[in-house]
Scaffold this motif. Structure first.
Motif, PDB file in Angstrom:
ATOM      1  N   PHE A   9       0.719  -1.316  -0.017  1.00  0.00           N
ATOM      2  CA  PHE A   9       0.029   0.127  -0.007  1.00  0.00           C
ATOM      3  C   PHE A   9       0.906   1.174   0.019  1.00  0.00           C
ATOM      4  O   PHE A   9       0.133   2.340   0.108  1.00  0.00           O
ATOM      5  N   ARG A  10       2.215   1.030  -0.069  1.00  0.00           N
ATOM      6  CA  ARG A  10       2.937   2.185  -0.200  1.00  0.00           C
ATOM      7  C   ARG A  10       3.168   2.731  -1.619  1.00  0.00           C
ATOM      8  O   ARG A  10       3.545   1.924  -2.647  1.00  0.00           O
ATOM      9  N   PRO A  11       3.048   4.080  -1.852  1.00  0.00           N
ATOM     10  CA  PRO A  11       3.146   4.569  -3.145  1.00  0.00           C
ATOM     11  C   PRO A  11       4.730   4.549  -3.617  1.00  0.00           C
ATOM     12  O   PRO A  11       5.637   4.685  -2.671  1.00  0.00           O
ATOM     13  N   LYS A  12       4.703   4.118  -4.756  1.00  0.00           N
ATOM     14  CA  LYS A  12       6.178   4.179  -5.494  1.00  0.00           C
ATOM     15  C   LYS A  12       6.515   5.417  -6.200  1.00  0.00           C
ATOM     16  O   LYS A  12       5.803   5.605  -7.204  1.00  0.00           O
TER      17      LYS A  12
END
Length: 105
Positions: free
Chosen positions: A2-5
């Protein structure tokens, strides 16, 4: 998961130009110019000469416009009043019908 790249910034390829060198400029003092004598502007249109006939036509036209606008506004006000009265009569009739129907039961 769920972490943006966040994409990484690619390094520039090829030839890059060096930054331009900015050289200081000399400051020249501002010499004030005395203001010019203002001249009266000449009218670009001739002045309108009102004759008694044109004054009478203007007054007649203005009166006609006022009368027409007054008649339109009064008719609109009358239409609103008639509509309000008819809605009130319908409300009274419906109320009496509902009350008489409730008394029969």
């Amino acid at each position: 998961m769920f972490r943006p790249k966040i994409p990484t910034m690619p390094m520039p390829t090829g030839l890059s130009t060096p930054p331009a060198v900015v050289e200081p400029t000399t400051v020249t003092p501002h010499v004030e110019i005395p203001p010019a004598v203002p001249t009266t502007p000449t009218p670009s249109r001739p002045t309108i000469q009102l004759t008694p006939g044109t004054v009478l036509a203007l007054v007649g036209g203005g009166t006609a416009v006022v009368l027409v606008l007054g008649a339109v506004l009064v008719s609109l006000l009358l239409a609103v009043a008639v509509t309000g009265a008819s809605v009130a009569v319908c409300a009274v009739v419906l109320r009496s019908l509902l009350v008489s129907d409730a008394k029969r039961r």
